[in-house]
Design a protein around this motif. Structure first.
Motif, PDB file in Angstrom:
ATOM      1  N   ALA A   1       0.834  -1.207   0.000  1.00 43.19           N
ATOM      2  CA  ALA A   1       0.000   0.000   0.000  1.00 43.19           C
ATOM      3  C   ALA A   1       0.863   1.250   0.000  1.00 43.19           C
ATOM      4  O   ALA A   1       0.573   2.239  -0.697  1.00 43.19           O
ATOM      5  N   LYS A   2       1.955   1.215   0.772  1.00 41.70           N
ATOM      6  CA  LYS A   2       2.861   2.364   0.812  1.00 41.70           C
ATOM      7  C   LYS A   2       3.514   2.592  -0.543  1.00 41.70           C
ATOM      8  O   LYS A   2       3.667   3.741  -0.993  1.00 41.70           O
ATOM      9  N   ARG A   3       3.895   1.523  -1.208  1.00 43.04           N
ATOM     10  CA  ARG A   3       4.500   1.661  -2.547  1.00 43.04           C
ATOM     11  C   ARG A   3       3.479   2.194  -3.544  1.00 43.04           C
ATOM     12  O   ARG A   3       3.810   2.987  -4.435  1.00 43.04           O
ATOM     13  N   TYR A   4       2.252   1.756  -3.411  1.00 40.50           N
ATOM     14  CA  TYR A   4       1.187   2.275  -4.273  1.00 40.50           C
ATOM     15  C   TYR A   4       1.018   3.775  -4.074  1.00 40.50           C
ATOM     16  O   TYR A   4       0.907   4.542  -5.045  1.00 40.50           O
TER      17      TYR A   4
ATOM     18  N   ARG B   1      -2.985  14.419   1.295  1.00 40.65           N
ATOM     19  CA  ARG B   1      -4.137  13.652   1.801  1.00 40.65           C
ATOM     20  C   ARG B   1      -4.389  12.371   1.010  1.00 40.65           C
ATOM     21  O   ARG B   1      -5.518  11.870   0.990  1.00 40.65           O
ATOM     22  N   LEU B   2      -3.341  11.831   0.408  1.00 37.03           N
ATOM     23  CA  LEU B   2      -3.498  10.590  -0.346  1.00 37.03           C
ATOM     24  C   LEU B   2      -3.992   9.445   0.532  1.00 37.03           C
ATOM     25  O   LEU B   2      -4.860   8.665   0.132  1.00 37.03           O
ATOM     26  N   TRP B   3      -3.432   9.357   1.725  1.00 36.89           N
ATOM     27  CA  TRP B   3      -3.861   8.283   2.618  1.00 36.89           C
ATOM     28  C   TRP B   3      -5.288   8.511   3.113  1.00 36.89           C
ATOM     29  O   TRP B   3      -6.152   7.655   2.954  1.00 36.89           O
ATOM     30  N   SER B   4      -5.546   9.657   3.707  1.00 34.48           N
ATOM     31  CA  SER B   4      -6.824   9.876   4.381  1.00 34.48           C
ATOM     32  C   SER B   4      -7.995   9.992   3.412  1.00 34.48           C
ATOM     33  O   SER B   4      -9.028   9.343   3.590  1.00 34.48           O
ATOM     34  N   ARG B   5      -7.833  10.804   2.384  1.00 32.20           N
ATOM     35  CA  ARG B   5      -8.962  11.090   1.492  1.00 32.20           C
ATOM     36  C   ARG B   5      -9.142  10.047   0.402  1.00 32.20           C
ATOM     37  O   ARG B   5     -10.255   9.841  -0.103  1.00 32.20           O
TER      38      ARG B   5
ATOM     39  N   LEU C   1      -8.570   3.824  -7.756  1.00 31.54           N
ATOM     40  CA  LEU C   1      -9.387   4.125  -6.584  1.00 31.54           C
ATOM     41  C   LEU C   1     -10.853   3.821  -6.885  1.00 31.54           C
ATOM     42  O   LEU C   1     -11.446   4.522  -7.712  1.00 31.54           O
ATOM     43  N   PRO C   2     -11.416   2.781  -6.313  1.00 30.68           N
ATOM     44  CA  PRO C   2     -10.873   1.942  -5.239  1.00 30.68           C
ATOM     45  C   PRO C   2     -10.236   0.631  -5.673  1.00 30.68           C
ATOM     46  O   PRO C   2      -9.781  -0.130  -4.817  1.00 30.68           O
ATOM     47  N   GLY C   3     -10.234   0.316  -6.977  1.00 32.06           N
ATOM     48  CA  GLY C   3      -9.822  -1.007  -7.437  1.00 32.06           C
ATOM     49  C   GLY C   3      -8.495  -1.523  -6.919  1.00 32.06           C
ATOM     50  O   GLY C   3      -8.401  -2.630  -6.376  1.00 32.06           O
ATOM     51  N   LEU C   4      -7.430  -0.735  -7.086  1.00 30.55           N
ATOM     52  CA  LEU C   4      -6.119  -1.182  -6.622  1.00 30.55           C
ATOM     53  C   LEU C   4      -6.043  -1.251  -5.107  1.00 30.55           C
ATOM     54  O   LEU C   4      -5.371  -2.120  -4.548  1.00 30.55           O
ATOM     55  N   CYS C   5      -6.722  -0.349  -4.440  1.00 30.98           N
ATOM     56  CA  CYS C   5      -6.759  -0.390  -2.969  1.00 30.98           C
ATOM     57  C   CYS C   5      -7.343  -1.716  -2.493  1.00 30.98           C
ATOM     58  O   CYS C   5      -6.829  -2.346  -1.561  1.00 30.98           O
ATOM     59  N   LEU C   6      -8.404  -2.169  -3.141  1.00 26.33           N
ATOM     60  CA  LEU C   6      -9.043  -3.432  -2.779  1.00 26.33           C
ATOM     61  C   LEU C   6      -8.148  -4.615  -3.114  1.00 26.33           C
ATOM     62  O   LEU C   6      -8.066  -5.580  -2.354  1.00 26.33           O
ATOM     63  N   ALA C   7      -7.468  -4.554  -4.258  1.00 28.36           N
ATOM     64  CA  ALA C   7      -6.581  -5.643  -4.663  1.00 28.36           C
ATOM     65  C   ALA C   7      -5.429  -5.811  -3.678  1.00 28.36           C
ATOM     66  O   ALA C   7      -4.969  -6.931  -3.426  1.00 28.36           O
ATOM     67  N   ILE C   8      -4.963  -4.701  -3.112  1.00 26.61           N
ATOM     68  CA  ILE C   8      -3.881  -4.754  -2.128  1.00 26.61           C
ATOM     69  C   ILE C   8      -4.411  -5.232  -0.781  1.00 26.61           C
ATOM     70  O   ILE C   8      -3.810  -6.090  -0.127  1.00 26.61           O
TER      71      ILE C   8
ATOM     72  N   LEU D   1      -1.874   1.987 -14.719  1.00 26.85           N
ATOM     73  CA  LEU D   1      -2.377   0.934 -13.829  1.00 26.85           C
ATOM     74  C   LEU D   1      -1.590  -0.357 -14.006  1.00 26.85           C
ATOM     75  O   LEU D   1      -1.204  -1.005 -13.023  1.00 26.85           O
ATOM     76  N   SER D   2      -1.338  -0.723 -15.245  1.00 21.97           N
ATOM     77  CA  SER D   2      -0.601  -1.957 -15.524  1.00 21.97           C
ATOM     78  C   SER D   2       0.830  -1.879 -14.995  1.00 21.97           C
ATOM     79  O   SER D   2       1.362  -2.865 -14.464  1.00 21.97           O
ATOM     80  N   GLU D   3       1.445  -0.721 -15.125  1.00 23.88           N
ATOM     81  CA  GLU D   3       2.809  -0.534 -14.605  1.00 23.88           C
ATOM     82  C   GLU D   3       2.846  -0.699 -13.087  1.00 23.88           C
ATOM     83  O   GLU D   3       3.754  -1.337 -12.539  1.00 23.88           O
ATOM     84  N   VAL D   4       1.866  -0.128 -12.413  1.00 25.76           N
ATOM     85  CA  VAL D   4       1.810  -0.224 -10.949  1.00 25.76           C
ATOM     86  C   VAL D   4       1.558  -1.671 -10.518  1.00 25.76           C
ATOM     87  O   VAL D   4       2.198  -2.177  -9.594  1.00 25.76           O
ATOM     88  N   ILE D   5       0.641  -2.329 -11.191  1.00 17.69           N
ATOM     89  CA  ILE D   5       0.331  -3.727 -10.878  1.00 17.69           C
ATOM     90  C   ILE D   5       1.575  -4.596 -11.025  1.00 17.69           C
ATOM     91  O   ILE D   5       1.876  -5.437 -10.166  1.00 17.69           O
ATOM     92  N   ASP D   6       2.315  -4.378 -12.113  1.00 21.63           N
ATOM     93  CA  ASP D   6       3.545  -5.152 -12.337  1.00 21.63           C
ATOM     94  C   ASP D   6       4.581  -4.867 -11.256  1.00 21.63           C
ATOM     95  O   ASP D   6       5.235  -5.782 -10.740  1.00 21.63           O
ATOM     96  N   ASP D   7       4.739  -3.594 -10.906  1.00 17.36           N
ATOM     97  CA  ASP D   7       5.734  -3.234  -9.896  1.00 17.36           C
ATOM     98  C   ASP D   7       5.392  -3.825  -8.533  1.00 17.36           C
ATOM     99  O   ASP D   7       6.281  -4.263  -7.791  1.00 17.36           O
ATOM    100  N   LEU D   8       4.112  -3.857  -8.195  1.00 19.37           N
ATOM    101  CA  LEU D   8       3.693  -4.371  -6.896  1.00 19.37           C
ATOM    102  C   LEU D   8       3.579  -5.895  -6.892  1.00 19.37           C
ATOM    103  O   LEU D   8       3.419  -6.506  -5.826  1.00 19.37           O
ATOM    104  N   GLY D   9       3.630  -6.489  -8.070  1.00 17.23           N
ATOM    105  CA  GLY D   9       3.526  -7.942  -8.163  1.00 17.23           C
ATOM    106  C   GLY D   9       2.147  -8.478  -7.819  1.00 17.23           C
ATOM    107  O   GLY D   9       2.011  -9.595  -7.322  1.00 17.23           O
ATOM    108  N   LEU D  10       1.109  -7.697  -8.106  1.00 13.25           N
ATOM    109  CA  LEU D  10      -0.256  -8.125  -7.801  1.00 13.25           C
ATOM    110  C   LEU D  10      -0.740  -9.130  -8.847  1.00 13.25           C
ATOM    111  O   LEU D  10      -0.663  -8.875 -10.038  1.00 13.25           O
TER     112      LEU D  10
END
Length: 213
Positions: A26-29, A50-54, A81-88, A108-117
């Motif tokens: 989540a932090k890397r995202y 406010r990325l975390w809170s909002r 938002l919210p898709g990747l948040c839920l996947a994590i 989105l695809s780049e982030v998914i690959d980097d996080l290994g989701l």
């Protein structure tokens, strides 16, 4: 991590409860959101503090209303938002992110690959184009459209059984009243406003839940 991306003590407790041992993902995202997400116009620079809170916690907390191992379609994913948040937050969920804009799909695809989701797929197109290929237990949406229009974009993806979980603001009840006829015509059986995350978030998340079938 920069100072702007650090969590407050309250946010840390919420993030630990929601993400558990996947908090580092989540932090890397969030780092992606604050860097390439801003650079490519997925979010405005004013959102960084406010990325975390909002955004992230506000979105991820809706996982608590979803059954285990469910298939979820996120309409108009944008910055995830919210898709990747839920996947994590929930490795058991199977996410399909539906996004019409190519540049957002690439990000989105780049982030998914980097996080290994491995529990999330990106599909480029409009929601109404995906009815024949997506059959979800839950459909999610945030900041996509007013409910009168959103219902028609999302409910068909449930194919007669499931729930729309739409993240909304203070106008949720008003949106429901305006969309009642459309929701009923689409097979919506029960519509309610839920407040999610009251015990862990300073500002809980308001969602409209529409049950179909």
């Amino acid at each position: 991590m920069t100072e702007d991306l650090s969590l407050t003590a309250e946010e840390t407790l919420a993030a630990e409860k929601i993400f558990g041992d996947r908090l580092d993902l989540a932090k890397r995202y969030v780092e992606h959101l604050a860097t390439s997400g801003i650079e490519r116009g997925l979010l405005g620079p004013r959102e960084v503090p406010r990325l975390w809170s909002r955004h992230v916690l506000n979105c991820a907390v809706i996982e608590e209303v979803m059954e285990k191992d469910a298939e979820v379609a996120d309409v108009g994913s944008g910055a995830g938002l919210p898709g990747l948040c839920l996947a994590i937050a929930r490795a058991d969920l199977k996410l399909t992110l539906i996004e019409p804009l190519e540049r957002r799909c690439i990000w989105l695809s780049e982030v998914i690959d980097d996080l290994g989701l491995t529990n999330v797929t990106v599909m480029r197109g409009r929601a109404e184009q995906m009815v024949d290929v997506v059959n979800a237990r839950y459909v999610t949406a945030r900041a996509v459209s007013a409910l009168t229009n959103l219902a028609g974009l999302t409910i068909p993806l449930l194919h007669g059984h499931g729930e729309l979980i739409a993240i909304k603001g203070r106008s949720a009840a008003e949106e429901i009243s305006k969309a009642t006829k459309a929701i009923r015509k689409l097979g919506g059986k029960e519509t309610e406003v839920l407040t999610v995350g009251e015990s862990i978030l300073a500002e809980p998340t308001t969602v409209v839940r529409i049950k179909v079938g």
